[in-house]
Scaffold this active site. Structure first.
Site, short mmCIF file in Angstrom:
data_model
loop_
_atom_site.label_atom_id
_atom_site.label_comp_id
_atom_site.label_asym_id
_atom_site.label_seq_id
_atom_site.Cartn_x
_atom_site.Cartn_y
_atom_site.Cartn_z
N GLU A 1 0.82 -1.21 0.00
CA GLU A 1 0.00 0.00 0.00
C GLU A 1 0.86 1.26 0.00
O GLU A 1 0.52 2.26 -0.63
CB GLU A 1 -0.91 0.02 1.24
CG GLU A 1 -1.98 -1.06 1.27
CD GLU A 1 -1.50 -2.35 1.93
OE1 GLU A 1 -0.27 -2.60 1.95
OE2 GLU A 1 -2.34 -3.12 2.42
N ILE B 1 24.83 -4.57 -22.57
CA ILE B 1 24.95 -5.44 -21.38
C ILE B 1 23.89 -6.53 -21.36
O ILE B 1 23.94 -7.44 -20.54
CB ILE B 1 24.93 -4.57 -20.10
CG1 ILE B 1 26.03 -3.52 -20.16
CG2 ILE B 1 25.08 -5.39 -18.84
CD1 ILE B 1 27.44 -4.08 -20.38
N SER C 1 19.94 -6.41 -21.71
CA SER C 1 18.51 -6.14 -21.88
C SER C 1 18.30 -4.91 -22.76
O SER C 1 19.11 -3.98 -22.76
CB SER C 1 17.85 -5.94 -20.52
OG SER C 1 18.49 -4.91 -19.81
N ASP D 1 26.39 -12.80 -15.76
CA ASP D 1 26.30 -11.60 -14.93
C ASP D 1 26.54 -11.91 -13.47
O ASP D 1 25.90 -12.81 -12.91
CB ASP D 1 24.89 -10.98 -15.05
CG ASP D 1 24.66 -10.34 -16.42
OD1 ASP D 1 25.60 -9.76 -16.97
OD2 ASP D 1 23.52 -10.42 -16.92
N CYS E 1 27.72 -4.38 -11.84
CA CYS E 1 27.14 -3.03 -11.91
C CYS E 1 27.79 -2.07 -10.93
O CYS E 1 27.10 -1.33 -10.25
CB CYS E 1 25.67 -3.04 -11.54
SG CYS E 1 24.73 -4.35 -12.17
N HIS F 1 21.34 4.86 -15.90
CA HIS F 1 20.35 5.20 -14.87
C HIS F 1 19.74 6.58 -15.12
O HIS F 1 18.77 6.94 -14.49
CB HIS F 1 20.99 5.14 -13.49
CG HIS F 1 21.63 3.82 -13.23
ND1 HIS F 1 22.95 3.57 -13.54
CD2 HIS F 1 21.13 2.65 -12.75
CE1 HIS F 1 23.23 2.32 -13.24
NE2 HIS F 1 22.16 1.74 -12.77
N CYS G 1 25.22 -0.59 -17.95
CA CYS G 1 24.35 -1.67 -17.45
C CYS G 1 23.29 -1.96 -18.51
O CYS G 1 23.33 -1.36 -19.59
CB CYS G 1 23.71 -1.28 -16.11
SG CYS G 1 23.04 -2.69 -15.19
#
Ligand code: GLN
Ligand code: ZN
Length: 768
Positions: free
Chosen positions: A17, A433, A435, A601, A645, A696, A728
């Site tokens: 929540e 890397i 994805s 990885d 990472c 990021h 990454c």
């Protein structure tokens, strides 16, 4: 009577929540009042649950909207200048400004740095200090939460605060050489004011968390503990000094004799109870953290009682019981897990169940054992079923472990000899890397398939279409080593756990990672084996679409281990080796299918480091061994990559090199390549891909900037060893960011290759 209490309760809520209301508030879809109301309801519900469980003292101020260390910095008025004057904001908004990087006017500034809380997967916001910093009560949150607990009729409450030395230890100063202990005097004075105010509210016990006492501490810090707590002795409340996450060892005497009313110790990760009793002054309470606050297994209550009975004889009423640490690190309530079968469920305990275990222990110790019979019997039979279950113990896996020979870990040749047999690539090869963006459409396909709305064939076709698109995209960009994009993976650990035997998955087993972000670690309950290949179909399909080398993509054994709830009935090293053997088969199947580059990885290798340096060697030994078992079976011609990472390798460089990967990709863009020095100093023998931009951030990296970074890297790394890649995976980014970013990255590679060519002196034959 034995006192039972809790160090902290998970605050995220059993249906997350808190996460949902926070994210709605941040998107301006919920008001400050709605946020406050949900937070108040959660606290109310959690106190109620703990009271129902029979606790004698309820924790208060363990709740936080974002992070309890950040809350504490606000309580102490320790806000870095760049945020401006946050005092006109509510406590909540001030915390969000620091966590998300906004000043008092709403302008972007650097966010407070986030780092891991000891060896957990919880991240806190690092306090920032400056010379001459002054402290003073800067927030009312603590006092308001006490008021709320009181208004709900809770009489016996125990406010929880980070202790002064742990808070200071975890902080950082702008100037590296600044001795933060210079701030201790004023800091302790402010603690004094806080404690006095708490006493004025009728508070008897205050818990000060000092887990730094389980670390290797410099002498000056040990002395600081003495002086700080000697001064706090004057405060008109009882202090319970709470340590956890490990044994006290060389700090045991110090911890036992500090002039406070009570000491809490972690009795799950340490066995120092007798020694503690020997050193404990006769007035002091010993709170024994007997129930594991870090895992999800049901306790062996008989074993707990066997340890507690002699302590009770020595301490009487001065014996308190609690979980080993705050329950922040475990999910809320097992009762929600209707998806787990009865047998598996009977082995588990989440927060609520752990508190019930405490109550059972108390009943037995207090001579009301007959009321506890049922609970004790249930615990006993769960223990027996776990020890004997054929779901846990697979003789074949155990036998395979017994045959681990040194040769399994050994590549055929050393890196320099292997290199010539591996794929031929341009100088400064480019790759990613693993994805690519996880779009809402991809998530929907996975969800529909999981929920049965999409049949296997259609799912497979849609994933293949996605792979084909990603391969085409990479070819058009001109990348050198391609990936299939990981569209089929929800999470890099869960994806493998779901296909390996020995794992189970909860529905609501969420644990806070940072802010509103939660993770749901898989439960690794039994011997691990691989019934069938896990990634070969997707990868081979991707390879069939291109002439370029396709990089197979696996999560390594240490990372799977560190990001799961792991069984406690055998050493972690054994579990890790089982994972390694299973993954080794996958590596070999990929090779068999014609894949010539395989990345394993190990994103979480470093964070698994033990808290005490003396224990590092052992961990690194089996962690590296596990990686080598995973990778060691391939031919020389197969190129093994690993990815991590982070970029701080100085203190573990030897282990990194011992992994014997052909290529390692790491994060260094934020440190502007400076952290590569660790590799230079060590004369790292193989190839390195230092991330050239920060994935990021949504910002698109400029070609010139990446060229510049790579030139800095080239000053440190031989050109034949340097790769070019982001820092990454790209799964959290949008295509509109990934496309220009990678275009610029490939451009940077082309520019550098051209520069290198132009600057190469002509060789003899050219001249002739
Ligand atoms: N191969 C993974 C990816 O690209 C690596 C993720 C990670 O390092 N955390 O997503
Ligand atoms: Zn990474």
């Amino acid at each position: 009577m034995t006192t039972i209490h809790n160090l902290g309760f998970p605050r995220i809520g059993h249906r997350r929540e808190l996460k949902f209301i926070l994210e709605r508030y941040w998107r301006n879809e919920a008001s400050a009042q709605e946020l406050a109301a949900t937070a108040a309801q959660l606290r109310q519900r959690h106190w109620h649950l703990q009271q129902e469980a029979g606790l004698d003292l309820l924790p208060v101020n363990d709740f936080s909207l974002y992070d309890q260390i950040l809350d504490h910095s606000l309580l102490l008025g320790a806000v870095p200048h760049r945020f401006g004057d946050l005092s006109r904001h509510s406590h909540a908004d001030a915390a969000f400004c620091i966590a998300q990087g906004r000043d008092d006017q709403g302008w972007p500034v650097a966010a407070g740095e986030m780092t891991k809380w000891f060896d957990t997967n919880y991240h806190f916001i690092v306090p920032e200090l400056r010379p001459g910093q002054r402290f003073g009560i800067g927030s009312e949150k603590l006092f308001q939460e006490i008021e709320q607990a009181r208004s709900l009729g809770h009489r016996r409450i125990k406010p929880v605060l980070p202790g002064p030395l742990t808070w200071l230890w975890l902080s950082k100063a702008e100037q590296e050489d600044f001795d933060r202990l210079e701030l201790l005097d004023d800091l302790v004075a402010t603690y004094g004011k806080i404690l006095t105010r708490l006493a004025g509210l009728g508070i008897e016990w205050v818990q000060l968390d000092e887990p730094a006492l389980v670390l290797d501490l410099p002498q000056a810090w040990k002395q600081a503990y003495e002086s700080a707590y000697t001064r706090l002795q004057a405060a008109p409340v009882n202090i319970l000094l709470a340590t956890y996450f490990g044994p006290l060892q060389d700090n045991l005497r110090l911890a036992a004799t500090l002039p406070v009313a009570g000491l809490h110790v972690d009795a799950v990760r340490a066995d120092e109870l007798n020694m503690l009793c020997d050193h404990l002054p006769a007035y002091k309470v010993l709170s024994v953290g007997i129930i594991d606050g870090r895992d999800i297994w049901r306790s062996d209550l008989d074993a707990c009682l066997a340890r507690l009975a002699p302590l009770q004889a020595r301490l009487g009423e001065r014996l308190w019981l609690a979980p080993s640490c705050s329950l922040l690190h475990v999910p809320v309530d097992l009762d929600s897990e209707d998806g787990l079968d009865g047998e598996l469920r009977s082995w588990l305990a989440f927060s609520v169940q752990k508190l019930d275990e405490l109550t059972t222990l108390k009943m037995v110790l207090d001579g009301a054992g007959d009321q506890a019979d049922e609970a004790l019997l249930a615990a006993r039979s769960a223990g027996i079923s776990r020890r004997q279950s054929t779901r846990i113990h697979q003789p074949a896996v155990q036998a395979a472990l017994d045959t681990i020979m040194p040769e399994l870990q050994q590549r055929q040749s050393t890196y320099p000899r292997r290199r010539g047999q591996q794929i031929t690539l341009p100088l400064l090869p480019t790759t990613t890397i693993g994805s690519f963006p996880q779009t809402p459409a991809i998530r929907k396909v996975r969800r529909d398939h999981r929920q049965g709305g999409l049949d296997d064939d259609s799912y497979r076709q849609q994933m293949r279409d996605e792979i084909a698109a990603v391969v085409r995209f990479q070819e058009q960009l001109g990348l050198d080593v391609l990936v299939h994009g990981e569209a089929e993976r929800n999470d890099m650990v869960e994806y493998f756990g779901e296909q390996l035997d020995g794992f189970a998955f909860t529905r609501y087993g969420w644990v806070q990672s940072y802010g509103s972000r939660c993770v749901k670690p898989p439960v690794l309950f039994g011997d691990v084996s691989r019934p069938r290949p896990m990634t070969v179909d997707w990868t081979a399909y991707a390879q069939s679409l291109t002439e370029k080398p396709m990089k197979g993509m696996l999560t390594g054994p240490v990372t799977i281990l560190n990001w799961s709830f792991v069984r406690d009935d055998q050493p972690r090293s054994t579990t890790c080796r089982q994972l390694a053997l299973a993954l080794r088969d996958e590596v070999l199947d990929l090779e068999q299918a014609g894949i010539r580059v395989i990345q394993i990885d190990e994103a979480a290798l470093r964070e698994g480091l033990p808290l005490r340096k003396a224990d590092w060697r052992d961990y690194l030994d089996w962690a590296v061994e596990s990686f080598r078992i995973t990778a060691g079976g391939v031919r020389d011609s197969t190129q093994i990559h690993t990815h991590m990472c982070y970029s701080e390798f100085n203190d573990i460089m030897e282990a990194i090199a011992a992994m014997d990967a052909d290529v390692i990709t790491i994060e260094t863009s934020r440190s502007r390549m400076e952290l590569l020095d660790a590799f230079v100093d060590f004369a790292y023998p193989a190839e390195i891909g230092p991330g050239v931009y920060d994935i990021h951030s949504p910002n698109i990296p400029e070609t010139a900037d990446m060229v510049h970074l790579l030139e800095k890297a080239l000053e440190r790394i031989p050109v034949e060893h340097l790769w070019i890649n982001p820092d990454c995976g790209l799964k959290t980014r949008a295509w509109k960011e990934v496309e220009p970013a990678l275009k610029n990255m490939v451009q940077a590679a082309l520019i550098l290759r051209k520069n290198l060519q132009d600057n190469t002196p002509a060789t003899g034959s050219d001249v002739a």
